[in-house]
Design an enzyme around this catalytic site. Structure first.
Site, short mmCIF file in Angstrom:
data_model
loop_
_atom_site.label_atom_id
_atom_site.label_comp_id
_atom_site.label_asym_id
_atom_site.label_seq_id
_atom_site.Cartn_x
_atom_site.Cartn_y
_atom_site.Cartn_z
N SER A 1 0.84 -1.19 0.00
CA SER A 1 0.00 0.00 0.00
C SER A 1 0.88 1.25 0.00
CB SER A 1 -0.96 -0.05 1.19
OG SER A 1 -1.95 0.95 1.09
N GLU B 1 -9.29 -3.93 -5.04
CA GLU B 1 -8.55 -2.92 -4.28
C GLU B 1 -9.44 -1.80 -3.74
OE1 GLU B 1 -5.52 -2.83 -3.30
OE2 GLU B 1 -4.37 -4.20 -4.55
N HIS C 1 -8.29 -4.95 -0.59
CA HIS C 1 -6.98 -4.33 -0.42
C HIS C 1 -6.34 -4.83 0.88
CE1 HIS C 1 -3.91 -1.17 -0.53
NE2 HIS C 1 -4.21 -0.87 0.73
#
Length: 543
Positions: free
Chosen positions: A226, A352, A462
């Site tokens: 991330s 995501e 995600h």
């Protein structure tokens, strides 16, 4: 987060009462923890505390270590921005947000004196061992997070078990307004992207000191997820693509050079901080901010949007082009080929954008969505540009994210559509764009995680690939360890499943799936027209 806390508690149990290990740095002796076959040295200062006049300045290197100290506990987290619980609305959200933030900062106490680094190594290493080094950069939106959430003890233990021992390093870096203050004043002073400068200083510390722990400074792989993966990619763009010998390879999970613009685009939030802290009348507002009491500055930061606010992935405090760390917009640097030519692994999760779409559940009709995209997510985009985007991402819920779930998971009429746009704009399209300019110039391996697809509303959400790579030590973790050792994830006959290299001519990717065939080979060609348009849009209208 609860899963991460459980892993943290389990790791603490592993630390035994054996004779504590020591290491010599300069004239100081550091005492660490022994955890079976692994030794931990935690909370080591790597830069001078960024407090007082050093607040909002680039990190100053640590002076030589001349006093022995205990390195048995993680250091304080850097100042954490308050975040909201994304799955609730109204009064329940206010209550839950207060409880979660209180719990979080209790477990991970924060403060400005936070620039510490952690080294976790096999117990058997000596200064001449010259083991490869995995340097971990944590994520969490450049707004909150701590290395304590990502203990590398199990990774080092796994590396020993598979015959590819590595040393694991993690560091703190300044976050949110403390680390990514933006505006014309910040640009003029040359103090933008301080969080990235902190990371770079930690990498310099590794070059200077990792040999004392048995590491090889010429064999460093930087790895993140991330915001951590975005950071990794930006280190590949820094200094014109010159690594300065700080790393030789990279791993990026759900992150690539992001479509952001100039640091002056953050002026609105800078002004808000200045007004909230009472510095608006000062002749030098930046100097004034260095004198503001910590609690007042923290409160001003907390009042700005976080990644679970309505603005969501249009972050208030992302890295931006500052003319120093990033000499231009990241996408422009990619186009110019200002990229470190090192081998890398990159990949994403299939859904995501879902977790970030709960903040927009009140956007239920297309006119509302047009307004939201125009004013909050892509401010500056024209109406024809927004309408073209929505034509590429139709209202049909069967085409939204979680992908391939038909009419299921449609929390609102626009939820899956918004999730598809969010995920592609912030994660998938930037990754694809990056690959277009690196293919054929360095060795690349690409993955896609489709696991946990049955999770309601979020699907292959995600961060879900972290269970495969970090927390439970499944296949992806093995690949990453072997890659750090040999620059090839397929080395040493790992598994019998070969992960093919990626090129734009042959865009093969390793796909992790649920079910009887946990790994398959796919092609990274999905939603090509949509992502091509998103990158064209964000080049003209940076997020």
């Amino acid at each position: 987060m609860l899963f991460r806390l459980s892993v943290l508690a389990f790791t603490a149990i592993l630390v035994d009462a054996a004779t504590p290990p020591t290491v010599k740095l300069d004239t100081a002796t550091l005492t660490g923890n022994s955890a079976g076959d692994v030794h931990q040295f935690l909370g080591i200062p790597f830069a001078q505390p960024p407090v007082g006049d050093l607040r909002f300045r680039r990190p100053h290197p640590i002076r030589a270590y001349n006093q022995s100290f205990s390195a048995t506990q993680y250091g304080r987290a850097c100042p954490q921005q308050k975040f909201t619980v994304p799955v609730l609305q109204g009064i329940p959200q206010v209550i839950a947000t207060g409880v979660v933030n209180t719990l979080y900062t209790t477990v991970f106490p924060d403060g400005e004196d936070c620039l510490t680094i952690n080294v976790i190594k096999p117990a058997s290493t000596i200064p001449t061992s010259k083991l490869p080094v995995l340097v971990w950069i944590f994520g969490d939106g450049f707004e909150f997070g701590s290395p304590k959430l990502y203990d590398g003890t199990a990774i080092v233990a796994k590396s020993i078990a598979i015959g590819s021992p590595v040393i694991f390093v993690s560091m703190n870096y300044r976050l949110s307004a403390f680390g990514f203050l933006a505006g014309k004043e910040v640009k003029a002073a040359g103090v933008g992207n301080l969080g990235l400068h902190d990371q770079r200083e930690a990498l310099r510390w590794v070059q200077k000191y990792i040999a004392a722990f048995g590491g090889d400074r010429t064999k460093v792989t930087i790895w993140g997820e991330s915001a951590g993966a975005i950071s990794v990619s930006l280190h590949m763009l820094a200094n014109g693509g010159n690594t300065e010998g700080l790393f030789r390879a990279a791993v990026m999970q759900s992150g690539a050079p992001i479509p952001v613009g100039d640091i002056e685009q953050g002026q609105t939030y800078y002004n808000a901080i200045v007004d909230s802290t009472g510095c608006s009348r000062a002749n030098d507002t930046l100097r004034c901010l260095r004198t503001v009491p910590y609690d007042r500055l923290k409160a001003a930061m907390d009042a700005t949007p976080n990644m679970f606010s309505f603005e969501t992935l249009h972050l208030a405090w992302p890295p931006r082009a500052d003319g120093i760390f990033l000499s231009d917009h990241p996408q422009r640097l990619v186009q110019k080929g200002r990229i470190a030519r090192v081998p890398f692994i990159t990949g994403t999760c299939n859904d995501e954008g879902t977790i970030f779409s709960f903040s927009t559940v009140n956007v239920t009709e297309e006119p509302q969505l047009i307004n939201y995209l125009s004013n909050s997510f892509f401010p500056g985009a024209s109406l024809p540009q927004i309408l073209k985007l929505l034509k590429l991402y139709p209202e049909n819920v069967s085409e939204g994210s979680p992908f391939n779930t038909g009419i299921l998971n449609a929390l609102t009429p626009q939820f899956k559509r918004i999730a598809a746009i969010f995920g592609d704009a912030a994660f998938e399209a930037p990754r694809r764009f990056f690959l277009n300019y690196t293919s054929g110039k360095q060795d690349i391996w690409v993955f896609l995680s489709k696991r946990f697809k049955l999770l309601p509303f979020v699907g292959s959400v995600h961060g879900s690939d972290m269970i495969n790579s970090f927390f439970l030590g499944q296949e992806l973790q093995d690949y990453i360890i072997r890659f750090a050792v040999t620059l090839d994830p397929n080395s040493k006959g790992h598994l019998d499943f070969k992960w093919p290299k990626y090129t734009t001519q042959d865009p093969k990717q390793l796909v992790f799936e649920d079910g009887l065939a946990p790994q398959v080979i796919g092609e990274d060609t999905y939603r090509k027209e949509q992502m091509d348009y998103l990158m064209q849009l964000t080049l003209n209208v940076p997020m």
